[in-house]
Design a protein around this motif. Structure first.
Motif, PDB file in Angstrom:
ATOM      1  N   TYR A 103      -2.040  10.893   1.988  1.00 38.02           N
ATOM      2  CA  TYR A 103      -2.674  10.627   3.387  1.00 38.02           C
ATOM      3  C   TYR A 103      -4.250  10.408   3.305  1.00 38.02           C
ATOM      4  O   TYR A 103      -4.674   9.771   4.185  1.00 38.02           O
ATOM      5  N   THR A 104      -4.894  10.578   2.148  1.00 34.04           N
ATOM      6  CA  THR A 104      -5.973  10.050   2.109  1.00 34.04           C
ATOM      7  C   THR A 104      -6.379   9.036   1.363  1.00 34.04           C
ATOM      8  O   THR A 104      -7.497   8.347   1.121  1.00 34.04           O
ATOM      9  N   ASP A 105      -5.047   8.448   0.801  1.00 33.58           N
ATOM     10  CA  ASP A 105      -5.281   7.143  -0.033  1.00 33.58           C
ATOM     11  C   ASP A 105      -4.222   6.084   0.669  1.00 33.58           C
ATOM     12  O   ASP A 105      -3.702   5.380   0.023  1.00 33.58           O
ATOM     13  N   PHE A 106      -3.968   6.188   1.882  1.00 35.93           N
ATOM     14  CA  PHE A 106      -2.971   5.657   2.613  1.00 35.93           C
ATOM     15  C   PHE A 106      -3.049   4.027   2.337  1.00 35.93           C
ATOM     16  O   PHE A 106      -2.183   3.435   2.200  1.00 35.93           O
ATOM     17  N   ASP A 107      -4.200   3.545   2.162  1.00 35.44           N
ATOM     18  CA  ASP A 107      -4.438   1.834   2.191  1.00 35.44           C
ATOM     19  C   ASP A 107      -4.534   1.328   0.757  1.00 35.44           C
ATOM     20  O   ASP A 107      -4.838   0.273   0.609  1.00 35.44           O
ATOM     21  N   ARG A 108      -4.390   2.411  -0.257  1.00 32.50           N
ATOM     22  CA  ARG A 108      -4.628   1.925  -1.584  1.00 32.50           C
ATOM     23  C   ARG A 108      -3.315   1.078  -1.981  1.00 32.50           C
ATOM     24  O   ARG A 108      -1.933   1.686  -1.795  1.00 32.50           O
ATOM     25  N   PRO A 109      -3.478  -0.013  -2.626  1.00 33.52           N
ATOM     26  CA  PRO A 109      -2.184  -0.673  -3.072  1.00 33.52           C
ATOM     27  C   PRO A 109      -1.544   0.035  -4.267  1.00 33.52           C
ATOM     28  O   PRO A 109      -2.591   0.550  -5.168  1.00 33.52           O
ATOM     29  N   GLY A 122       0.892   3.573   2.312  1.00 33.71           N
ATOM     30  CA  GLY A 122       1.377   3.608   3.457  1.00 33.71           C
ATOM     31  C   GLY A 122       2.807   2.785   3.897  1.00 33.71           C
ATOM     32  O   GLY A 122       3.914   3.400   4.469  1.00 33.71           O
ATOM     33  N   GLU A 123       2.614   1.601   3.425  1.00 28.00           N
ATOM     34  CA  GLU A 123       3.704   0.679   3.692  1.00 28.00           C
ATOM     35  C   GLU A 123       4.906   1.205   2.515  1.00 28.00           C
ATOM     36  O   GLU A 123       6.009   1.235   2.939  1.00 28.00           O
ATOM     37  N   ARG A 157       6.686   4.016   4.303  1.00 30.35           N
ATOM     38  CA  ARG A 157       7.517   3.776   5.588  1.00 30.35           C
ATOM     39  C   ARG A 157       8.715   3.070   5.213  1.00 30.35           C
ATOM     40  O   ARG A 157       9.790   3.212   5.699  1.00 30.35           O
ATOM     41  N   THR A 168       0.798  -1.079  -0.199  1.00 30.17           N
ATOM     42  CA  THR A 168      -0.028   0.203   0.033  1.00 30.17           C
ATOM     43  C   THR A 168       0.994   1.380   0.162  1.00 30.17           C
ATOM     44  O   THR A 168       2.118   1.109   0.139  1.00 30.17           O
TER      45      THR A 168
END
Ligand SMILES: C[S@@+](CC[C@H](N)C(=O)[O-])C[C@H]1O[C@@H](n2cnc3c(N)ncnc32)[C@H](O)[C@@H]1O
Length: 274
Positions: free
Chosen positions: A41-47, A4-5, A8, A2
């Motif tokens: 930040y509004t799409d953090f979980d999008r792969p 987010g990942e 990081r 994602t």
């Protein structure tokens, strides 16, 4: 993986190679995706797709080889402008925004001032001054033909008019009279080149960084081309402000003053031609 990942992991990877790993990771991912940084930040979980990941890995690899983020992005902001940047010229720095601020303060109330920008590089100062003081007629000079070509591209990109000329400041300044001489000259002593961070030393043009006696030449030359009562505004290296202020005093400038940058270091010295 994602968004987010990916952020990081990229920030962890850059941790030892950058002073701003998380910011770099965000700027480079936003660039890869063609999005604003805040949108991550509004799409953090999008792969991320494989293509997006491949593109991102390539940019992170360039950054881990110390290439400055600004050169990877191909553009960088100064004051109200976003300018094209590449290895032909120095990346505009935050302290140079303070130089522009002091220059604009000295131009206030002069309707159509003539301004000389010595060592214009990307055109950062010259273009910012015209942008924020539309009556100003600015001549930018530089010894580097590559930097001047980039400054021309930036004038076209911003739609701002500046005159640009190849000229070596060590041979004297162009004929005035000017209402302001401003300069962010190269001020790293040749012996200190090795002390610079590799991001700077190995990527930015040496002619933009290293210079001996250019500040001195500009301070002396400006006395010949400034109108009486008009100002010279100089950026100086960290720790050089007192010495430069003393030089301006010695040369007969009046009202010599220094201004700190946003981190509190004295980085701008100005004086008025008597
Ligand atoms: C520190 S950079 C400043 C660039 C830009 N003004 C800025 O503030 O981002 C210094 C510039 O001075 C130019 N320069 C170096 N020696 C010079 C000289 N003798 N005469 C004119 N320009 C010179 C370099 O090519 C470089 O573009």
């Amino acid at each position: 993986m994602t968004i987010g990942e990916a952020l990081r992991r990229a920030a962890e990877h850059l941790d030892e190679r950058s002073e701003t790993p998380r910011l770099d990771a965000e700027l480079l991912l936003a660039h890869t995706l063609g999005r604003e940084r805040i949108e991550l930040y509004t799409d953090f979980d999008r792969p991320l797709t494989e293509t997006e990941l491949d593109g991102y890995r390539e940019l992170i690899a360039r950054r881990s080889r110390r290439e400055p983020v600004a050169y990877i992005l191909g553009e960088w902001g100064i004051r109200r402008l976003t300018l094209a940047v590449d290895r032909r010229a120095l990346i505009p720095r935050p302290e140079t925004e303070v130089v522009a601020e002091r220059a604009l303060a000295r131009l206030a109330g002069i309707e159509a001032p003539r301004v000389l920008d010595v060592g214009t590089g990307s055109g950062a100062l010259a273009l910012s001054l015209v942008d924020e003081h539309p009556g100003a007629r600015v001549l930018g000079i530089d010894v580097s033909a590559g930097a001047l070509a980039l400054a021309r591209e930036n004038a076209a990109r911003t739609g701002l008019h500046v005159e640009l000329r190849e000229h070596d400041a060590l041979a004297g300044l162009p004929e005035g009279p000017f209402d302001l001489v401003v300069s962010n000259p190269p001020y790293v002593e040749p012996n200190d080149l090795d002390t610079l961070m590799p991001d700077v030393r190995d990527f930015e043009p040496e002619v933009a960084l290293v210079g001996s006696g250019i500040t001195d030449a500009v301070a002396r030359g400006a006395l010949e081309v400034l109108r009486p009562d008009r100002w010279l505004v100089l950026e100086v290296g960290d720790g050089q402000a007192a010495e430069t202020a003393a030089l301006l005093d010695e040369l007969g400038y009046t009202d010599v003053a220094t201004t700190p940058d946003l981190t509190g270091r004295d980085r701008v010295v100005e004086g008025r031609r008597a």
